[in-house]
Scaffold this motif. Structure first.
Motif, short mmCIF file in Angstrom:
data_model
loop_
_atom_site.label_atom_id
_atom_site.label_comp_id
_atom_site.label_asym_id
_atom_site.label_seq_id
_atom_site.Cartn_x
_atom_site.Cartn_y
_atom_site.Cartn_z
N VAL A 17 0.87 -1.26 0.09
CA VAL A 17 0.05 0.01 -0.01
C VAL A 17 0.95 1.22 -0.21
N ASP A 18 1.84 1.31 0.84
CA ASP A 18 2.98 2.49 1.00
C ASP A 18 3.43 2.52 -0.46
N ALA A 19 3.99 1.65 -0.72
CA ALA A 19 4.63 1.73 -2.32
C ALA A 19 3.64 2.36 -3.33
N ALA A 20 2.41 1.71 -3.44
CA ALA A 20 1.76 2.27 -4.58
C ALA A 20 1.19 3.72 -4.07
N LEU A 21 0.95 3.74 -3.11
CA LEU A 21 0.56 5.45 -2.83
C LEU A 21 1.91 6.27 -3.19
N ALA A 197 7.92 -5.11 -2.34
CA ALA A 197 6.71 -4.35 -2.68
C ALA A 197 7.03 -3.57 -4.01
N ASP A 198 8.31 -3.06 -4.09
CA ASP A 198 8.79 -2.11 -5.11
C ASP A 198 8.84 -3.05 -6.28
N PHE A 199 9.41 -4.34 -6.19
CA PHE A 199 9.49 -5.04 -7.35
C PHE A 199 8.15 -5.51 -7.86
N VAL A 200 7.06 -5.92 -6.88
CA VAL A 200 5.81 -6.17 -7.26
C VAL A 200 5.03 -4.89 -8.28
N LEU A 201 5.25 -3.94 -7.73
CA LEU A 201 4.83 -2.67 -8.30
C LEU A 201 5.38 -2.43 -9.66
#
Length: 336
Positions: A17-21, A197-201
Motif C-alpha cells: 500500500v505504501d509503495a503504491a501510494l 513491494a517495489d518489485f511487485v509494483l
C-alpha cells in the motif's frame, strides 16, 4: 493505475500500500477488517471474507490485483473467477516453500515443486502449506494465462514482521553481551518487505507476467557476514558465538523457530541458495542491509509486545553458552 489489494493491512500488504501510494496509484483494499483496520482510513476499503463475499467486488474495474493472502486453491478458484472480468493483471504472492526443502543449490523457477498426497486437501498445515500454494499458482495461471505474475517470495523481513525470525537477530544484537549464533558458514536469504513491494509494483506497471523467485541479497550472504553487519548498524557490543549444528541438535534446539533462521547445513545449502537471476534481470533491487536492520530495530522498540513466534529465550541461551564453554560454567560455580 487502479490497484486492488486483497489484504493490505498486515506486513507485506502495508509495504505494498505504501509503495503504491508513493507512486500515485489509486488503491482499493478488500479484507475482513480484522487486522489493523484503522491503518489506512483514507483508502477505500471493501470489507468482506474472500471465501464468501467476493460479490462485493462486482461492478467494479481495476487495472491490477495483488493477492497477498491466498492459501488454498479453492480460494483462488473463487477470486480469479470473480475478478477475471474486473482486472487486467493478477499478481499472486506465493512462496519459495513451493519447493522441497531438500534440493540442489541455486534452484531456479523450473525446479520441481511439491505435490499434495491428497488432491482434495484444503487444510493449511506446516506440511500442506507449500503444496497448497502450488495449487493456488495453478489456479491463477489457468484464469490469467497471459497476465499472471507469480511471486515466489523468500523470507520477508523488516518493520511489521510479527514472526520474529529476522527481528530476533536485530533485537539480540541491540541487547549486546554474549549471544549464541548458528554456524558462521550457514547461508541466508531474505528480502525487505519494501524491496519486495517495489518489485511487485514495477511488475504491475510493466504488465510483467511469469514466475519469479524473489529473495535476496544479490550476493550470497552467510550468518557470519550478516551478524557483524547487525552489530555495526546498531553500534552494539554484542559478541556472537557461532556453535555447530551438532551441538544445537544435541541440545534439542528447534531449527528455524527455536533458534531463528537456523537450518542444518545440508538444508540451508538447498533452501537458502535459490537463484534470483530472473528477478534481478527484471529489475529487483535492494536497499542497504543496514537500513533494514535499523528500521526493524526501530519498529521492534516501538512495538515491544509484538508476537514472537520465533525466539530463543534468554535463560536457554545462557544454558547453551555454558554448555558450549564448560570453562564458563566452572568459573561461575567457583564464584558461588
Amino acid at each position: 493505475m487502479r490497484i486492488l489489494i486483497i489484504g493490505g493491512t498486515v506486513f507485506l500488504g502495508r509495504a505494498l500500500v505504501d509503495a503504491a501510494l508513493q507512486r500515485d496509484h489509486q488503491v482499493t483494499l478488500f479484507n475482513r477488517g480484522r487486522s489493523s483496520p484503522d491503518a489506512y482510513p483514507d483508502i477505500e476499503t471493501i470489507q468482506g471474507d474472500r471465501d464468501r463475499n467476493l460479490d462485493r467486488l462486482g461492478g467494479r474495474r481495476w487495472d491490477a490485483v495483488v493477492d497477498t493472502c491466498g492459501y488454498r486453491p479453492g480460494q483462488l478458484r473463487l477470486s480469479t473467477a470473480a475478478l477475471r472480468p474486473a482486472v487486467e493483471h493478477y499478481c499472486f504472492i506465493s512462496t519459495l516453500s513451493v519447493y522441497p526443502v531438500a534440493g540442489e543449490p541455486n534452484r531456479d523457477e523450473t525446479a520441481p515443486l511439491l505435490t499434495l498426497k491428497d488432491d482434495s486437501c484444503e487444510e493449511v498445515s506446516a506440511e500442506s502449506y507449500g503444496p497448497l500454494k502450488v495449487g493456488c499458482e495453478a489456479q491463477v495461471m489457468e484464469a490469467f494465462p497471459q497476465s499472471a505474475l507469480i511471486i515466489r517470495a523468500g523470507l520477508i523481513v523488516g518493520p511489521y514482521d510479527q514472526t520474529n525470525r529476522f527481528t530476533y537477530w536485530v533485537t539480540r544484537a541491540a541487547r549486546g553481551g554474549d549471544a549464541i549464533a548458528p554456524p558462521a558458514q550457514q547461508p541466508l536469504q531474505f528480502i525487505d518487505a519494501r524491496d519486495l513491494a517495489d518489485f511487485v509494483l514495477r511488475g504491475i506497471e510493466r504488465r510483467t507476467s511469469g514466475v519469479y523467485n524473489v529473495t535476496g541479497p544479490a550476493k550470497r550472504l552467510t550468518f557470519g557476514e550478516f551478524l557483524p553487519q547487525a552489530k555495526g548498524a546498531l553500534a552494539s557490543d554484542v559478541r556472537f558465538h557461532h556453535v555447530s549444528d551438532e551441538f544445537l541438535q544435541r541440545q534439542g534446539v528447534d531449527e528455524f523457530m527455536g533458534l531463528p533462521l537456523w537450518l542444518n547445513q545440508e538444508a540451508a545449502e538447498s533452501f537458502m541458495t535459490f537463484s534470483i537471476e530472473r528477478a534481478l534481470a527484471a529489475g529487483l533491487r535492494f536497499r542497504a542491509l543496514s537500513q533494514t536492520i535499523r528500521a526493524t530495530n526501530d519498529w521492534a522498540r516501538a512495538n515491544p509486545d509484538a508476537p514472537k513466534q520465533a525466539d530463543l529465550p534468554t535463560e536457554l541461551e545462557a544454558t547453551l553458552l555454558e554448555a558450549w564453554y564448560p570453562s564458563r560454567r566452572r568459573a561461575r560455580s567457583r564464584k558461588r
